[in-house]
Design a protein around this motif. Sequence first.
Motif, PDB file in Angstrom:
ATOM      1  N   UNK A  49      -5.379   2.628  -7.798  1.00  0.00           N
ATOM      2  CA  UNK A  49      -4.240   1.633  -7.524  1.00  0.00           C
ATOM      3  C   UNK A  49      -4.644   0.992  -6.186  1.00  0.00           C
ATOM      4  N   UNK A  50      -4.315  -0.128  -6.072  1.00  0.00           N
ATOM      5  CA  UNK A  50      -4.493  -0.704  -4.852  1.00  0.00           C
ATOM      6  C   UNK A  50      -3.113  -1.709  -4.475  1.00  0.00           C
ATOM      7  N   UNK A  51      -3.004  -1.917  -3.052  1.00  0.00           N
ATOM      8  CA  UNK A  51      -1.956  -2.757  -2.832  1.00  0.00           C
ATOM      9  C   UNK A  51      -2.289  -4.377  -3.358  1.00  0.00           C
ATOM     10  N   UNK A  52      -1.360  -5.017  -3.467  1.00  0.00           N
ATOM     11  CA  UNK A  52      -1.275  -6.201  -4.308  1.00  0.00           C
ATOM     12  C   UNK A  52      -2.145  -7.230  -3.488  1.00  0.00           C
TER      13      UNK A  52
ATOM     14  N   UNK B 258      -2.785  -3.408  -9.382  1.00  0.00           N
ATOM     15  CA  UNK B 258      -2.214  -3.858  -7.949  1.00  0.00           C
ATOM     16  C   UNK B 258      -0.578  -3.644  -7.726  1.00  0.00           C
ATOM     17  N   UNK B 259      -0.320  -2.805  -7.019  1.00  0.00           N
ATOM     18  CA  UNK B 259       1.130  -2.442  -6.711  1.00  0.00           C
ATOM     19  C   UNK B 259       1.597  -3.607  -5.767  1.00  0.00           C
ATOM     20  N   UNK B 260       2.771  -3.823  -6.075  1.00  0.00           N
ATOM     21  CA  UNK B 260       3.740  -4.775  -5.384  1.00  0.00           C
ATOM     22  C   UNK B 260       4.954  -3.856  -4.912  1.00  0.00           C
TER      23      UNK B 260
ATOM     24  N   UNK C 260      -5.639 -11.689   0.997  1.00  0.00           N
ATOM     25  CA  UNK C 260      -6.617 -12.284  -0.096  1.00  0.00           C
ATOM     26  C   UNK C 260      -6.314 -12.440  -1.652  1.00  0.00           C
ATOM     27  N   UNK C 261      -5.457 -11.112  -1.711  1.00  0.00           N
ATOM     28  CA  UNK C 261      -4.952 -11.172  -3.260  1.00  0.00           C
ATOM     29  C   UNK C 261      -6.072 -11.098  -4.169  1.00  0.00           C
ATOM     30  N   UNK C 262      -7.298 -10.346  -3.635  1.00  0.00           N
ATOM     31  CA  UNK C 262      -8.412 -10.345  -4.579  1.00  0.00           C
ATOM     32  C   UNK C 262      -9.109  -8.911  -4.745  1.00  0.00           C
ATOM     33  N   UNK C 263      -8.845  -7.803  -3.846  1.00  0.00           N
ATOM     34  CA  UNK C 263      -9.650  -6.657  -4.074  1.00  0.00           C
ATOM     35  C   UNK C 263      -9.493  -5.996  -5.112  1.00  0.00           C
TER      36      UNK C 263
ATOM     37  N   UNK D 293       0.890  -1.104  -0.169  1.00  0.00           N
ATOM     38  CA  UNK D 293       0.051   0.060   0.037  1.00  0.00           C
ATOM     39  C   UNK D 293       0.788   1.296  -0.008  1.00  0.00           C
ATOM     40  N   UNK D 294       1.974   1.216   0.826  1.00  0.00           N
ATOM     41  CA  UNK D 294       2.830   2.468   0.755  1.00  0.00           C
ATOM     42  C   UNK D 294       3.655   2.719  -0.648  1.00  0.00           C
TER      43      UNK D 294
END
Lengths: 256, 329
Positions: free
Chosen positions: A120-123, A181-183, A130-133, A40-41
């Motif tokens: 953008x979301x966190x991965x 989704x950002x890693x 959960x890896x799904x949002x 998320x950061x």
Amino acid sequence: MTNVLVCIKRVPETSGQILLSQDGQSIDARHVGYTLSAHDECAVEQAIQIARSTDGEATVLTVGNDDSLEQIRNALAVGCTAAVLVEADTENFGPADVAAAIADAVRSRETDATTYDLILVGNDAADTGDFQVGVRLAYALGRPVLTGIGTVEVQDGTVVARGKGPEGTEVFELSLPAVIAVQEGGVEPRYPSIPGRMKAKRTPVDMVTASVSPVGNGRAALRLPPSQPSVVEVLGEGPAAATAVVDLLYKLGVAT
Amino acid sequence: MILVLVETDAHGATETSQETLTFARELADRRGGLTLHALLVGPLADGITQAALTQLGEQGVSTVRHAQHEQLSSYAAGSWATAVATATESVSADIVMAAGTARGSEIMAHVATRLDATMAANVVAVDDVDPLTVSRQVMGGAVLEVMRVASVPAVLTVAGHAVDPRAAALPTQPHVEVFEPPLTESDVVGRVVRVEATEVDDTAALTGARVVVGAGRGAGSAHGFDDLLELSELLDGTLGVSRVVTSLGWRPHHEQVGQTGSRIAPDVYIACGISGAIQHWAGCQSAKTIIAINTDADAPMVTKAHYAVIGDLHEIVPAINEELRRRGS
Ligand SMILES: Cc1cc2nc3c(=O)[nH]c(=O)nc-3n(C[C@H](O)[C@H](O)[C@H](O)COP(=O)(O)OP(=O)(O)OC[C@H]3O[C@@H](n4cnc5c(N)ncnc54)[C@H](O)[C@@H]3O)c2cc1C
């Protein structure tokens, strides 16, 4: 001008010892506090970079209660320019519910003529993982989605995204609008400045409610993996222990 | 019926996919002997297909479905998800699974969304088969969540190293069915348009290494890695580091071990100057033997390790290197 919406989640700090609540349903983080996950950061950092380079806005959003204002203020302090708190009791929310709440907020703002070209979301969340949002949100909004992305550039309505793949850096190209989704690992999150913190205090946070009938997260209980009693064999202190270490490496068959 | 999406590499089915097949087979047996199907996606070299079929046979797979389509020559989560969803629906799978890798998680998130199914990520055990209840890793593996997965199909990803791959009692000769998934334009918008060689990305070397020399804040600075690198070379191993090390820019991110780095499972992990925070532990706990070198005898890494040496790594590691060289390593 690219308007970026970055969705973040307040999660328990996990560097210290983890305690469970009495009923075994949640993490007791009263003593350790809360934070943002590393993904998320990095998503927040990406949002700020893209908004600044295109003269757009970087809006931070979270689904939760007032406590999440702490994480919203932190995102504003590093450079987000607007904020939305989607108020909901997320206690039993699963990833589908969070995605539905965000989608609902995005849609209702679109009818008010606020559009987000890039979301953008966190991965994956540091707590529930959960890896799904991101994926569920993209389907709800009918947008393309990428996950596991390290860096994002926007040029003339096109997104060039890079992520780590099995054979090297994979490059993707999409047109906006899109969800990504950002890693962790592609960008270095910045620290807040004092003027940034002052500004964060003055920036209004838009409070909205989402109409979601939650499907839930299926959680029956949490438990701590059985803690293994220490079996450590101390081979010695200081460089004098080198012989014992090397004997061990030979015994384990990794030195020849 | 349980369907498993199988990822491949140069040697056939990946190690984590083989683990997932073992996990799936044991679940199938507990569910009263459900059949086990595997899914391969996209063009594969003949040698890889052959190797994979042998491995899938050893895992007791009865049918291999192979999705072929000209658009499957470059990876897109959407196309892979269409292949999985098509296969799932055509055989009415009760459970569909993949390894909890970056791709496995991504594809299954698409599949679960499309099939309106519940997905449980990073499952490590099945607590109950009916109703399906699993334990899965949350908080980076520090906590397990017991989760009910009520949907049909149930979508699961299996955490790396949750089980060791084991051959079935009776190997099979899987029967192969090729099919063409109905891909659409929206499936391929998120495809890989090109792959750039990364400078030196040794992620694969790290996850497959027999020996990993770990380095944390105790290394002291970007210049503090020479002895550690030498040790890893002497042992034919690889360097792995903590997040502090990558955050400070001392070493590149691809060397990071942990929740947000690589999960490793070497025979020996020599953790030097690493405190052993839970997020780091999540990535190294599958090492068979852990040797900690730390100034602090109470550091979690020391108490959780099998062996430890207490003291300054900058004195101990050079002494180990010298002893290894002396004995001719
Ligand atoms: C969401 C999230 C995800 C994270 N993901 C990861 C991850 O993937 N990987 C990861 O590693 N961390 C991760 N972290 C960070 C993690 O919590 C720790 O902060 C980090 O692992 C600590 O790194 P360290 O052990 O190098 O440093 P420290 O905790 O500072 O420990 C340094 C250790 O070195 C010892 N030491 C110091 N000097 C010497 C010396 N000269 N000789 C020998 N020993 C010495 C000290 O006694 C100490 O034990 C994550 C954190 C969060 C919140």
